[in-house]
Design a protein around this motif. Structure first.
Motif, PDB file in Angstrom:
ATOM      1  N   GLU A  54       0.828  -1.208   0.000  1.00  0.00           N
ATOM      2  CA  GLU A  54       0.000   0.000   0.000  1.00  0.00           C
ATOM      3  C   GLU A  54       0.859   1.254   0.000  1.00  0.00           C
ATOM      4  N   GLU A  92       1.050   4.021  -3.073  1.00  0.00           N
ATOM      5  CA  GLU A  92       0.755   5.415  -2.737  1.00  0.00           C
ATOM      6  C   GLU A  92       1.943   6.317  -3.078  1.00  0.00           C
ATOM      7  N   ASP A 127       1.841   7.256  -6.702  1.00  0.00           N
ATOM      8  CA  ASP A 127       0.843   8.304  -6.958  1.00  0.00           C
ATOM      9  C   ASP A 127       1.320   9.663  -6.457  1.00  0.00           C
ATOM     10  N   GLN A 128       2.067   9.663  -5.358  1.00  0.00           N
ATOM     11  CA  GLN A 128       2.535  10.920  -4.790  1.00  0.00           C
ATOM     12  C   GLN A 128       3.664  11.545  -5.605  1.00  0.00           C
TER      13      GLN A 128
END
Length: 419
Positions: A160, A164, A167-168
């Protein structure tokens, strides 16, 4: 000699303090400087990214040597412009500074020149990056390709967190004028080490090793920062290992960048991970590290200006170091590395009783010293042992700082061998 120092942070204050000791220095100008640098240099209101303004100032004021502190002006080509104007400068060209400016370039460079580093892959598409992570598993390290002030690195230990991080650091934007890029690396384990060197062409002169603390909170928790403290030297790494890093990382990098047609002049910084399989390079910086500089330069016995001149002349500066330890603790604005408040008043008396003080994000507002950055200052001390140095630094910080609008870690160098 008249010197121009470019920058406004703690690293630049530390450089200025060391240059100020030289009998060969007539005047130091700092552009733009900070609240501490102004005590020993003439601060001029020129932004470090105003290349034309800096060239004009150096020309008009007959500057004998310019020293560049931060990375952004290097990647903007300030050294190239100074060369074009016939102005002496101690800093790498834009092409040579790409060792820091692009993580992807640096990783490809290390692979090509057989410099030990983590396995990696580069991506411009989030879907491809996530597919790669699903294939190799976690933990992984996700890095923004460009400059990120020490904060564009995410160590992801769960799937996870890894997804993430993509995406960041790699937002998918079809309207972007320029493709973003990230590097995904295997997660190396072990204590970290910073080794900086004065470099000119193929000549490499290493400094003392240092260790910094990048996480915002105690016990190495919280987000990555530009660095919350440091100490030098690092006694858990042998001289044999340091010689190995110099030969197989720093020297190979200097030789390689020369072969690429971009000889390096300036400070080359190797961020290392001391793994069970030997030291591996995490990253290169093309300038003095921050906050490592603040604990390394105080131990230098040489005249720093003479060192720079010798290196530029192709001479061995014969570096000499005090047989002491030096440690420093960063005082940060509450909220850093996220949003934080500026203009917070600092104690009127920052006298250096039992410690030395390096200003990072400070400015004078009328007669009041106030905060002007995420990292505000560093309290440092030297001692016959690391324990003595860090005790003195913490005693100063505990005695002087009483505000919930600032914070600092309480475990810097408390257990040598941790990062």
């Amino acid at each position: 000699m008249n010197l121009l120092l470019i920058g406004r942070g703690g690293r630049e204050h530390s450089i200025a303090k060391k240059l100020y000791e030289s009998e060969r220095v007539d005047r130091i100008y700092a552009a733009p400087g900070n609240g501490g640098i102004r005590d020993i240099a003439v601060c001029v209101d020129i932004d470090e990214m105003d290349t034309n303004g800096l060239v004009d100032f150096a020309t008009e004021n007959v500057i004998d040597l310019t020293i560049v502190g931060p990375e952004n002006p290097l990647l903007a080509g300030i050294t190239d412009r100074f060369h074009e104007a016939g102005l002496p400068i101690f800093a790498p060209t834009k092409a040579a500074a790409m060792l820091e400016g692009s993580k992807r370039y640096a990783k490809d460079f290390m692979l090509h020149y057989d410099i030990p580093t983590a396995a990696y892959a580069g991506f411009t598409e989030p879907a491809d990056a996530k597919a790669y992570i699903n294939k190799i598993g976690v933990p992984v390290v996700v890095k923004a390709d460009g400059l990120a002030g020490g904060k564009g690195v995410i160590v992801a230990r769960t799937m996870e967190e890894a997804l993430e991080a993509v995406d960041q650091l790699l937002p998918h934007d079809d309207h972007s004028d320029e493709a973003s890029s990230i590097v995904i690396e295997e997660c190396l384990e072990g204590p970290e080490l910073s080794l900086m060197a004065f470099v000119h062409g193929n000549h490499v002169f290493p400094m003392l090793p240092a260790r910094d603390y990048k996480r915002a909170c105690d016990h190495d928790e919280g987000p990555n920062t530009g660095g919350m403290g440091a100490y030098a030297p690092v006694d858990d790494v042998s001289q044999e290992t340091l010689d190995d890093i110099t030969e197989h990382v720093l020297q190979k990098a200097a030789d390689g960048i020369s072969q690429e047609g971009h000889p390096f002049t300036g400070i080359l910084y190797a961020g290392m991970m001391m793994t069970a399989k030997g030291p591996k390079a995490i990253e290169f910086n093309a300038r003095f590290g921050d906050p490592e500089t603040q604990v390394v330069l105080p131990l230098l016995e040489n005249d720093l200006l003479q060192v720079l001149l010798d290196v530029l002349d192709g001479k061995d500066p014969k570096l000499s170091w005090e047989s002491k330890s030096c440690a420093g603790i960063v005082l940060a604005s509450k909220g850093y590395p996220g949003p934080y408040e500026k203009g917070v008043p600092l104690p009127d008396q920052l006298t250096e009783d039992g410690a030395f003080v390096i200003h990072a994000g400070t400015r004078k507002e009328s007669d009041q010293l106030v905060s002007d950055g995420g990292r505000v200052l560093l309290a440092g001390a030297k001692g016959d042992s690391l324990a003595e140095a860090i005790t003195d630094a913490y005693e100063w910080m505990d005695r002087r700082i009483h505000s919930d609008r600032f914070y600092y870690r309480n475990d810097i160098a408390r257990s040598a061998g941790t990062t």
